[in-house]
Design a protein around this motif. Structure first.
Motif, PDB file in Angstrom:
ATOM      1  N   ASP A  92      50.529  22.925 -11.304  1.00  0.00           N
ATOM      2  CA  ASP A  92      50.627  21.459 -11.431  1.00  0.00           C
ATOM      3  C   ASP A  92      49.632  20.947 -12.479  1.00  0.00           C
ATOM      4  O   ASP A  92      49.691  19.788 -12.876  1.00  0.00           O
ATOM      5  N   VAL A  98      54.716  22.551  -0.028  1.00  0.00           N
ATOM      6  CA  VAL A  98      53.568  22.147   0.797  1.00  0.00           C
ATOM      7  C   VAL A  98      52.485  21.537  -0.096  1.00  0.00           C
ATOM      8  O   VAL A  98      52.263  21.993  -1.216  1.00  0.00           O
ATOM      9  N   SER A 110      48.649  18.875   0.285  1.00  0.00           N
ATOM     10  CA  SER A 110      47.753  18.111   1.160  1.00  0.00           C
ATOM     11  C   SER A 110      48.272  16.679   1.304  1.00  0.00           C
ATOM     12  O   SER A 110      48.198  16.082   2.380  1.00  0.00           O
ATOM     13  N   THR A 111      48.802  16.135   0.200  1.00  0.00           N
ATOM     14  CA  THR A 111      49.299  14.762   0.234  1.00  0.00           C
ATOM     15  C   THR A 111      50.384  14.633   1.302  1.00  0.00           C
ATOM     16  O   THR A 111      50.385  13.694   2.113  1.00  0.00           O
TER      17      THR A 111
END
Ligand code: CTP
Length: 465
Positions: free
Chosen positions: A103, A126, A128-129
């Motif tokens: 990313d 997947v 964290s956001t």
């Protein structure tokens, strides 16, 4: 100059927030490790994340570091504190490869001047956001007990997202009852009724009532934050901890200082050996309230304030002192002054606490290479200095403590409530801390302490000149 990883083979470095650690993070760390022989992981500090606009990180720096540590993949973990640090780290640790997830493709090409830059495939599905979004259920909080501590908790909770205070009730020996000062909140006449309205309670009752109220709250299925130690004997503490564990409930004491960014950061710095080996901690915590009931032994400073006073020693030196000596000063039935000398294997600590006695509230942490000085009030931990032999070489650290500080505790409690895996990770340490504190309080209660002669009058009786 390179910092101690010569001879480690090919050195790889990677950075991240690693909030709510997930399998994408683990896969990234594994791929990064496979690129070389020695993996350094930089974990962003809370202040750095805030400064780059990442405001919604759920876990504290210590928890995020712990998750990375638990993978066993990192050979060294460092904290990323500021924007230009990556170049410094690459030079300092003789880094061969800088690796990050795909990313970030292109964003770190400028580091090619210093080492190889590799973008690794990001794990699909997947982030964290996404996890933060999923865990964003609302915690309905109630307060048992009224007064300034409760008012402050209500104020502070309003700054924590996804937490709402819905109910406030007073408590006396007969049980719960409505208090008209708080009639904008729902009331309840029993713990069962309260459990229908809220998920968790903040308990701020008279100390003598506290263990009983906590027990009833847990029995009714409520998660609990306790203002003050959860009981007055180790046996009772363990019983309540077991009750909470059996019911899958969170039970913590409101040790606000422990959750502050400065306190956590100081812990990491001490663990990294910033002042060498710690030899001594000296801290005081005192208040002179407007009124005190000297006939109520449970108003004593050690029932109310010991846990806060003992906190830095039991956290920074460990919750298992080898020996404890306590000196207490009383006024009628109430202990207004106490001094605890704690002996550890290779360190000592002196902690003083006054309730109706006032002293300077600073803290000094003495080490073999220097010392930390935290000016009063040390329990806000907003500012401290690292000092050493050369008195001109003082390193100043500043960490914001927003509002009255309870918001950090509430945020942590929210996280424990919404993600049992995170609570499981913290629980052992928290339970040990509570047992150690109450073990010391219990010694005082059972008179295993040196008692000064009773004061003859309140606040010393000196004349003003
Ligand atoms: N990462 C990954 N695969 C994922 C998520 C993250 O490989 N599914 C990598 C990132 O590319 C980065 C490292 O893990 O190199 C740490 O990422 P971090 O930003 O902490 O995690 P995210 O889940 O991407 O967090 P956020 O959603 O807050 O950006």
């Amino acid at each position: 100059m390179a910092d101690g990883n010569q001879g480690k083979g090919k050195v790889v470095i990677t950075y991240g927030t690693f909030d709510l650690f997930h399998y994408g993070h683990e896969a990234l760390l594994r791929r990064a490790k496979e690129l070389g022989d020695y993996l350094i992981v930089g974990v962003t500090s809370d202040a750095f994340d805030r400064s780059r606009g990442k405001l919604n990180v759920k876990q504290s720096l210590i928890e995020r570091i712990k998750s990375v540590e638990n993978t066993g993949l990192a050979d060294k973990i460092i904290v990323e504190e500021f924007k230009g640090q990556k170049i410094d780290d690459i030079r300092k640790y003789n880094v061969d490869i800088f690796a990050l997830g795909s990313d970030w493709v292109g964003k770190f090409d400028y580091l090619e001047e210093y080492c190889d830059v590799v973008y690794l495939p990001r794990t699909q599905g997947v982030s964290s956001t996404e996890l933060r979004r999923m865990t964003a259920k609302t915690l309905r909080l109630g307060c048992i007990g009224t007064g300034i501590f409760t008012d402050r908790m209500i104020r502070e909770a309003s700054y924590v997202s996804n937490v709402r205070v819905l109910s406030v009730v007073a408590a006396d020996a007969d049980g719960l009852k409505a208090d008209s000062t708080y009639d904008q909140y729902k009331s309840a006449e029993s713990f069962e009724e309260l459990a229908d309205i809220v998920d968790a309670v903040y308990v701020n009752t008279k100390p003598a009532l506290r263990p009983g109220v906590l027990e009833k709250a847990l029995e009714a299925g409520l998660h609990v934050i306790s203002e003050g130690p959860i009981a007055f004997t180790v046996e009772d503490v363990k019983r309540l901890q077991k009750l909470a564990a059996d019911k899958g409930l969170v039970l913590i004491e409101a040790l606000t200082a422990m959750y502050l960014p400065g306190f956590q950061r100081l812990k990491l710095l001490l663990e990294s050996g910033i002042v060498g080996e710690i030899k001594d901690i000296d801290a005081s915590y005192s208040i002179v309230p407007d009124s005190l009931d000297f006939r109520d032994r449970y108003s004593s400073n050690f029932y109310n304030m010991s846990s806060r006073t003992l906190l830095p020693a039991l956290v920074y030196l460990g919750a298992k002192p080898k020996d404890v000596q306590v000196i207490c000063g009383y006024e009628q039935d109430m202990c207004t002054w106490s001094k605890y000398n704690l002996l550890f294997e290779t360190a000592s600590a002196t902690l003083k606490t006054g309730r109706g006695v006032k002293t300077e509230g600073d803290m000094t942490i003495t080490g073999t290479d220097g010392y930390i000085y935290v000016p009063a009030p040390w329990w806000r931990l907003e500012y401290f200095e690292i000092r050493n032999e050369d008195l001109r070489d003082v390193k100043k650290h500043y960490y914001e403590c927003a509002g009255e500080g309870q918001r950090y505790l509430i945020k942590e409690f929210y996280l424990y409530w919404s993600d049992p895996a995170i609570y499981d990770m913290a629980k052992g340490t928290l339970e040990e801390l509570e047992v150690a504190t109450v073990g010391i309080i219990e010694r005082i209660g059972s008179d295993q302490c040196i008692t000064l002669a009773n004061h003859s009058s309140r606040f010393g009786g000196g004349e003003n000149v």
